[in-house]
Design a protein around this motif. Structure first.
Motif, PDB file in Angstrom:
ATOM      1  N   ASP A 173       0.812  -1.222   0.000  1.00 52.34           N
ATOM      2  CA  ASP A 173       0.000   0.000   0.000  1.00 52.34           C
ATOM      3  C   ASP A 173       0.845   1.270   0.000  1.00 52.34           C
ATOM      4  OD1 ASP A 173      -2.359  -1.491   0.050  1.00 52.34           O
ATOM      5  OD2 ASP A 173      -2.329  -1.619   2.243  1.00 52.34           O
ATOM      6  N   GLU A 174       2.154   1.126  -0.047  1.00 48.33           N
ATOM      7  CA  GLU A 174       3.034   2.288  -0.060  1.00 48.33           C
ATOM      8  C   GLU A 174       3.282   2.749  -1.499  1.00 48.33           C
ATOM      9  OE1 GLU A 174       4.185   3.637   2.989  1.00 48.33           O
ATOM     10  OE2 GLU A 174       2.630   2.217   3.607  1.00 48.33           O
ATOM     11  N   SER A 175       3.710   3.976  -1.644  1.00 45.09           N
ATOM     12  CA  SER A 175       4.021   4.503  -2.974  1.00 45.09           C
ATOM     13  C   SER A 175       5.340   5.253  -2.932  1.00 45.09           C
ATOM     14  CB  SER A 175       2.907   5.427  -3.465  1.00 45.09           C
ATOM     15  OG  SER A 175       2.766   6.527  -2.589  1.00 45.09           O
ATOM     16  N   ASP A 176       5.975   5.331  -4.101  1.00 43.36           N
ATOM     17  CA  ASP A 176       7.230   6.074  -4.249  1.00 43.36           C
ATOM     18  C   ASP A 176       8.300   5.638  -3.259  1.00 43.36           C
ATOM     19  OD1 ASP A 176       6.358   7.590  -6.407  1.00 43.36           O
ATOM     20  OD2 ASP A 176       5.348   9.016  -5.111  1.00 43.36           O
ATOM     21  N   VAL A 177       8.418   4.322  -3.097  1.00 43.01           N
ATOM     22  CA  VAL A 177       9.470   3.747  -2.253  1.00 43.01           C
ATOM     23  C   VAL A 177      10.220   2.699  -3.065  1.00 43.01           C
ATOM     24  CG1 VAL A 177       9.986   2.389  -0.183  1.00 43.01           C
ATOM     25  CG2 VAL A 177       8.197   4.124  -0.117  1.00 43.01           C
ATOM     26  N   ALA A 228      11.733   9.095  -5.643  1.00 37.64           N
ATOM     27  CA  ALA A 228      11.328   8.044  -4.714  1.00 37.64           C
ATOM     28  C   ALA A 228      12.206   8.040  -3.466  1.00 37.64           C
ATOM     29  CB  ALA A 228      11.391   6.685  -5.397  1.00 37.64           C
ATOM     30  N   ARG A 229      11.675   7.482  -2.385  1.00 38.60           N
ATOM     31  CA  ARG A 229      12.460   7.274  -1.169  1.00 38.60           C
ATOM     32  C   ARG A 229      13.198   5.953  -1.321  1.00 38.60           C
ATOM     33  NH1 ARG A 229      10.749   5.516   4.492  1.00 38.60           N
ATOM     34  NH2 ARG A 229      12.363   6.365   5.863  1.00 38.60           N
ATOM     35  N   LEU A 230      14.527   5.983  -1.254  1.00 34.20           N
ATOM     36  CA  LEU A 230      15.334   4.799  -1.529  1.00 34.20           C
ATOM     37  C   LEU A 230      15.934   4.272  -0.227  1.00 34.20           C
ATOM     38  CD1 LEU A 230      17.660   4.286  -4.575  1.00 34.20           C
ATOM     39  CD2 LEU A 230      18.249   3.361  -2.344  1.00 34.20           C
TER      40      LEU A 230
END
Length: 398
Positions: A34-38, A68-70
């Motif tokens: 359910d997370e995004s941009d990870v 994105a968060r990396l």
């Protein structure tokens, strides 16, 4: 008129290294559904090349998705923590021992996470390692050996089967040490027998890399006589030379591996053999390399994982006299060539022989002995079909 807002990208998990990482990456992917941009890099540190590939994957992921968060986890996130944390592309590190804890990712804890649908399911039964092989940094990244209990493993298998998996692969860092930390120290064979008894409809159970000298009597019997155990034994061999094995602090000698394979093949002639082999270990002479090379044919190794030795900081082997890098590279090339030769002969021996093939999504599939076979069009992934190959092209039975 308001311009449409871009849809956030889904979480992406990039897995490097071993089958255990693949299994864990699937669980991470489920937690972050359910997370995004990870972006998560589940890293490997088994060799210097693996660390280089981890850095390369980090840079590539950042280029592809700059906003994105990396996050980085895995063995390299432990062993190379300071170096990876200093990379400008990296936003954070997740400890390897915490990567399956949803709280480490700041997402809600789910009692029963939804697993993705796959034809084969990797079930981690054990993690960490209590051994001290002189070339290996994995205990530093994974910690001591920890086993799931039999009920825990059965629960994992049941969840995967409910998601449609047709084959289960048992995996871990040192799978044959499973059970040694549990109260009654059950042998691995007891776990395998429990799975087969609990799930009579499970058609295919496959083992990942095993330490041959630690295969217990019950597991040997299952490999020899139980058809639902796939006839595919992958050995954590590392070398075919006894002196090198001693300097590696392995627990077996060449004869142990040869005897094991000979005994199993007396009962199961279609057993295929895989092995991990290191080329150019410190102090390795030409004669020692010749022993390494000759064991490929003696065991009939058709699934060879060849690793050119690279020193890992902090390991005893890194302080031993090193083999020239050009020689290491040449020896690795010779080992790969011999493995390909034996593999080609084996694949050709399967032409005209029926294979029960588990279809994958890419138009191929794997037979019981892990031979890759082309699957006719229209066969859905996850089906087991009978195929009689008529030819071999570019390593693929057709």
């Amino acid at each position: 008129m308001t311009a449409p807002q871009p849809t956030p990208s889904k979480a992406e998990v990039i897995s490097l290294g071993c089958r255990l990482n693949i299994s864990e990456s699937e669980q991470i992917r489920a937690m972050l559904a359910d997370e995004s941009d990870v972006i998560v890099i589940n890293s490997c540190a088994v060799t210097s090349e693996a660390v280089r590939q981890t850095r390369q994957a980090i840079r590539r992921a950042r280029r592809n998705r700059p906003d994105a968060r990396l996050l980085v986890t895995g063995c390299a996130a432990e062993i190379e923590r300071e170096q990876l944390a200093a990379m400008p592309e990296v936003d954070g590190l997740i400890a390897n021992t915490q990567k399956l804890d949803a709280r480490a990712w700041n997402v809600p804890v789910q009692a029963e996470p939804v697993l993705p649908k796959h034809t084969r399911a990797f079930v981690t039964v054990q993690n960490g390692c209590d051994h001290a092989c002189t070339f290996c940094v994995i205990p530093q990244g994974r910690g001591t050996s920890r086993s799931l209990t039999i009920p825990q493993v059965l629960g994992e298998v049941e969840r995967h089967l409910s998601q449609g998996a047709m084959e289960v692969v048992l995996t871990g860092v040192d799978v044959t040490s499973w059970g040694e930390d549990l109260p009654d120290r059950p042998p691995l064979g007891r776990l395998v027998r429990s799975i087969l008894d609990q799930f009579p409809t499970l058609e295919r159970l496959r083992m990942s890399s095993l330490d041959g000298v630690e295969i217990d009597a019950e597991l040997f019997e299952l490999f020899a006589f139980e058809e639902r155990i796939m006839p595919h034994l992958h050995l954590s061999l590392q070398s075919g030379d006894d002196m090198i094995l001693k300097r590696m602090k392995r627990r077996h000698l060449r004869r142990d591996a040869v005897d094991l394979v000979e005994r199993l093949k007396r009962h199961r002639s279609n057993l295929s053999i895989g092995a991990d082999i290191i080329a150019g270990f410190p102090t390795e002479t030409d004669a020692m390399h010749a022993n390494n090379l000759s064991i490929i044919a003696e065991l009939g190794i058709v699934h060879g994982h060849i690793f050119p030795y690279s020193p890992r900081p902090g390991t005893p082997a890194a302080r031993m006299p090193q083999v020239d890098r050009a020689i290491v590279k040449q020896r690795a090339s010779e080992l790969r060539a011999e493995t390909l030769k034996i593999r080609d002969e084996w694949l050709r021996s399967l032409i005209g022989r029926e294979q029960q093939v588990l279809a994958e999504k890419d138009g191929t599939g794997y037979g019981p002995s892990f031979a890759r076979v082309a699957v006719p069009e229209g066969i859905a992934a996850g089906r087991i079909v009978t195929i009689t190959p008529t030819k071999l092209e570019e390593g693929l039975l057709q």
